[in-house]
Every structure is written in C-alpha cells, then in structure tokens.
Write an enzyme that holds these catalytic residues in place. Structure first.
Site, mmCIF file in Angstrom:
data_model
loop_
_atom_site.group_PDB
_atom_site.id
_atom_site.type_symbol
_atom_site.label_atom_id
_atom_site.label_comp_id
_atom_site.label_asym_id
_atom_site.label_seq_id
_atom_site.Cartn_x
_atom_site.Cartn_y
_atom_site.Cartn_z
ATOM 1 N N GLY A 193 0.689 -1.255 0.161
ATOM 2 C CA GLY A 193 -0.074 0.174 0.060
ATOM 3 C C GLY A 193 0.466 1.630 -0.204
ATOM 4 N N GLU A 194 2.416 0.784 0.225
ATOM 5 C CA GLU A 194 2.898 2.270 -0.433
ATOM 6 C C GLU A 194 3.997 2.454 -1.320
ATOM 7 O OE1 GLU A 194 4.830 2.842 3.788
ATOM 8 O OE2 GLU A 194 2.937 2.757 4.755
ATOM 9 N N MET A 195 5.400 1.677 -0.766
ATOM 10 C CA MET A 195 6.428 2.167 -2.328
ATOM 11 C C MET A 195 6.287 -0.085 -2.967
ATOM 12 S SD MET A 195 9.175 3.763 -0.098
ATOM 13 C CE MET A 195 10.523 3.975 -1.361
#
Lengths: 333, 333
Positions: free
Chosen positions: A125-127
């Site tokens: 969900g981030e990088m």
C-alpha cells in the site's frame, strides 16, 4: 520535580551556569542534543536513498514523499498516498527527531529506524516494491555500486546496508535551537509571557505526563482516549496489533511535539487540523479538562516555540540508471 | 561551417585564446552560459513554490514531483503521474536549461517559462487545482504573504507573481561545465577518442541539423518521423494542436540533449528506455541511417559528455499552513 545538588558539586560550577543547569534539570522537557557518532559517508548515501523514488515500484514515491523534509518531515495530509494513490491507514509521523523515539511506527512495531526503513519499501500500500527488487535496481546503478562499496567495503549491496544508510541519514534529522531550547539554556527572553503561561499550563495540567523528555513525547505508548473514548476515523488499533494484548488496544506511541507547528494534521488518524483543535481534544479526552479559549491559545503559543532549526542540506543528485536498470512500473498491474 | 576572421581582429587576441575562440565558434554546439539578470529574492520564493505540493489539489504533487531536480529535472518514467494517479499523455520534459527553449511544452503552446508554470497547477490531469484556489492557499500562509510582499512589494498575491517567481527560479537551472563545454573552451583532453569520434558522427550524420546551439536542441520544432513514420505509443499530435495546421502534425519541439544521460526514457512518449535505442531510432527515422553498433556506442559516449553541473542548492523549508489554510483534498471527489 525539585532536585537537590550537593553543595560541593555546585561549587565547581560558576554561579550563573549552575543556576541555569539546575533550572534546565528541573524541567520535564530537555534540551535536544545534536546527533553524535555519525558516519558521514553513510549519511550522504542514505540521503540519496531517502530521496530516491526508484525504491518504489512506480518510480514515483520516495521516503521524502510522505516524510517531506521541506514540510516538517511529514506530508501534511491526514493519511498518506501510496502506490496507485492508495489511501494509507494512518497519519505519517514526522521523521524529525525520530531517532529519539522508543520505537518506530505509531504502534512501535519496528524497534529502530533501521528496521522501520525497510517497511514502506515492501508495503504493497506504500512503495509497493520488494527488498529483492530494490537491491536489483541499486546494483544496476554504477554510481550506487561505487558509493556502497566506499561506505560498506563490499562488492554486493544488501538490504541491511540500505536500511542502515537511510537510518544513519535520519539520525541527523534533529532540530536543535528552538526558542524553547534557548529558554531552557538560560536565554530568559526567548519566550514571552503568553508562551511561558502556556508552558506552565502544559506542565500543571498534566500534558507533560506523556509529552516529556528531549522529544516532548515519543518515549512511551499511551491510550488514546483515557477519560473519554476517541472516535477515530481510522481502523488502526495501535499497540495491540503488535503485542496481541487486548489491554493495548488504542495504545499508540505518544507523538513528539517538536516542530508540531509544522506537522499538522494531528493524531494517528490525522483528524485534527489545527493545534487549537488538538489541544482541546487532548485536554478533554486525556485529562478530563476543558481549556478556556485563553488557556488553549497560551498552550498553542508555547507549542509553537518547539519549532527548531530544520535540517539544512543540499538537495542530493541521484546517480542515473544504466541500460540494465529495471524500469519502474507506474501503471498497469 | 568554416568562418574567416580578419587578421587585425586575430592580432588583438593572444594566440591560443584566438584559436580556442575560433574553434568554439566553428562548432554547431555552443558553450552554455550561466544565467544572467537574476532576481535572487524571486529565485528563493520561486524555489519554495516549485517544491510546494500545496499548489495541487491533493497536497501531494509539486513541480518537483515530475520535474525532479534530483533526477535531471524529470521523473524518469514514460509519462507522468497526476492527481489520483492519472496517467499523463506525454513524457515530462526536463526543466534543466528550459530557459533556452524556443517555447515550452512539447508542442510549444506556452511562449515562456512563466506561461508554462501556470499550466500544470490548473490541469485536471496533473495538479488538478485552480489558480484561484492556489492563491487562496498562499494568501492564508503568513510566511508566504511576507515573502511575496518583500519580493513584489504588494499586499496581495496573484498568479502572475507565482508564475514569475517559479520561472525566475527555473532560469537558474542551467547546467554549465559539462566535459563537452570544457572541450569547447579549449581543454582538449576533456574528451577521449571515442567521445570525439561520436561527436564527429553526430555532426557528419546530420544530428546537428536539429540538435544544435547552447541547449543542443530546444530551439526548433521538427517532425518526428521524417524518413520513416514514428509509431508513437501516445496520442499526442504535437504542434498542430497549437497551430491548427495539418502540416504541423507530429511536429514536436526538439528536446535538449544537455544531461540526456539523466533524462531517460526518451521521445515525447517516453518509449525509448536507453540512449542506444534512442540513437538507433533517430538515425533510422530522421536520417535514414543505420548506425553500426560501434557508431552508436560512439555517439552515446559523446552524448554522455553533455552532463553538466547539476543545480546545487539547499532544500527549501516551506512556511507552515495556518489555521485558515484550506486543507488539501487527496481523496474523495
């Protein structure tokens, strides 16, 4: 919190310095210390990695995207934007002075900065990358291969080196010289009457029970909603996600209040837009205390004296990719 | 392109300097000049605005997101990521040396940097904001109000000031001192034999017909696909979108080749990942010439000598929002 000092020790200090030292020791907030034992080569490498979006799947998101060093080490939005514009579950805590935290993340699931640094890279969900893919990218970039070798003395790059370097850079991100620190160090006109009144309220009302020490927080986990429950706009349950203990539900790491003027919006769900709102909610929910408008303004005035010198460094220039560097995947699956 | 100089003029110059000046004048590529007539107050303000994501609807996208000054002034992905992760229609051109361009954008629809700077802020597919909303945000931030007043002498902020300041900062983003410039200035060992052979090929094959001048491009519009048509992976039609003339279809501004080693991927659709690929395609489509592997490598070696000193400045610290600052809208409609 009065302490006595042996007369013989006092005699060793000059009069004014002794008084100042004594005064500073009596305060529940301590002067922030400049970073020590820093490996500068590792810092320079870590700075590049911190700014390098090639550690993300899309090639668009770097550490600095959500922990933006132009903006108090955070992104100033309630919850962060991840790969493909996914909405994060929690407010991005500031990276400033994060080396002083008892642990990293709101729930303390990482013991230190090194352990934290690997998290977002591999978080879908981030990088949205993986450690293996990140290493493949870095090893394909001649400028990085040389710099890792210079710093770590090895021909191979590994994720431990990457997270060590990022953590070393982050250790430098302390913010000394706030007006409050100047006051602690004896410059009595560094704070005005309103700010001093705010600090007295901050101490006497019980805020310092959690917000104390060098970072004015960051050193304990506490329940969000002690007197009244907090209706969070986030599903995060805090420390219990790490310990598995029901008693730890809604326990979160107490955020640092250093540079709090710059790290809006507030709380783990980013639901409070202003310091006025945050102080009001904290007073009611944590202390059972309704601050008057004047009291609130005094505390806010005090909090703004905690803004220190922001990190000052030259924007890093990243070594270019080579023909064999795997290309980012910003779109598609 | 030999020129003669009057003997009397030559006599005024010292021997070596005259030869060097003559040699440099003979070349179709000129030494890049440092920026002149710069208003430094405006530069400092423009630098902050360039890095400020509060000029976007989401609070997440700044000029530097797609024209990243750590990465050759571009984003190193084929087409850029806009608000809500929208895929842009075209490759982000580098901001480096963009003051030397005949016009801005691939299709030249903006006359200059100032006109360009307003575009992405209000483009629904990019920063997705509006000029009015951007001014509302800036006027709510005391640090900006003071700095605009200092620079422009006015109590009101307007979009002309914003785009003027950003353009002034961008004017400073020139990259002098490349090895090729050192060679042009007389340092004959600045290039090795392969690089010099590449430069001869670059001149003799016709590349310099379009890639010439200080920026090695940027000063004309030319058809993409002269000898063979280019099968673009982008719907962009180029200059005809501005002029309305069918003859201008697939005419694009010739990109600068300064720092081209850092500005991958190449072409208006970002379809070429490597310089090797770009040189091969340009040779075939524009010149009807199939470079051998060795020739290609020589030209690529020459192109890499065009990397100059990258902009060097301290990361700007942005003035914090106030309680009345409209908050970003990263999610929702």
């Amino acid at each position: 919190m009065k302490r006595t000092i042996l007369p013989v020790a006092v005699a060793l200090l000059s009069g004014l310095a002794a008084q100042t030292a004594q005064a500073a020791m009596d305060e529940p907030i301590q002067v922030i210390r400049p970073p020590q034992n820093i490996n500068l080569g590792m810092v320079e490498l870590g700075k590049k990695l911190y700014f390098d979006p090639r550690l993300s799947k899309s090639g668009f998101i770097s550490c600095n995207s959500c922990h933006n060093l132009s903006m108090g080490g955070t992104d100033n939005i309630p919850t962060s934007i991840g790969d493909k514009w996914q909405q994060g579950p929690i407010n991005a805590p500031t990276v400033l002075n994060s080396s002083l935290n008892v642990a990293q993340f709101w729930d303390g699931r990482a013991a230190d900065l090194k352990e934290q640094a690997g998290g977002p890279i591999a978080n879908p969900g981030e990088m949205a990358f993986s450690h293996t893919l990140a290493i493949d990218v870095l090893e394909s970039i001649p400028g990085y291969v040389r710099e890792f070798k210079q710093v770590f003395g090895s021909d191979k790059i590994d994720i431990d080196q990457v997270t060590n370097a990022i953590a070393e850079f982050e250790k430098t991100l302390v913010t000394p010289n706030s007006r409050f620190d100047q006051w602690l160090l004896g410059k009595k006109d560094a704070l005005n009457a309103t700010e001093l009144a705010g600090y007295q309220l901050f101490k006497n009302s019980g805020c310092v029970a959690c917000h104390n020490g060098e970072a004015v927080g960051g050193n304990s986990f506490q329940k969000m909603g002690v007197v009244e429950p907090y209706k969070a706009s986030s599903p995060a349950e805090g420390r219990s996600a790490v310990t598995g203990k029901d008693a730890d539900r809604f326990n979160f790491k107490v955020p640092t209040l250093r540079n709090v003027e710059m790290t809006y919006p507030y709380f783990h769900d980013g639901a409070a837009n202003t310091l006025t709102e945050a102080v009001d909610i904290m007073g009611r929910l944590q202390l059972g205390k309704k601050f008057t408008k004047e009291e609130n303004a005094q505390i806010v005035a005090f909090l703004k004296t905690l803004t220190g010198d922001q990190p000052s460094f030259t924007l890093p220039i990243l070594p270019p990719s080579s023909d064999s560097t795997p290309r980012p995947q910003p779109f598609g699956k």
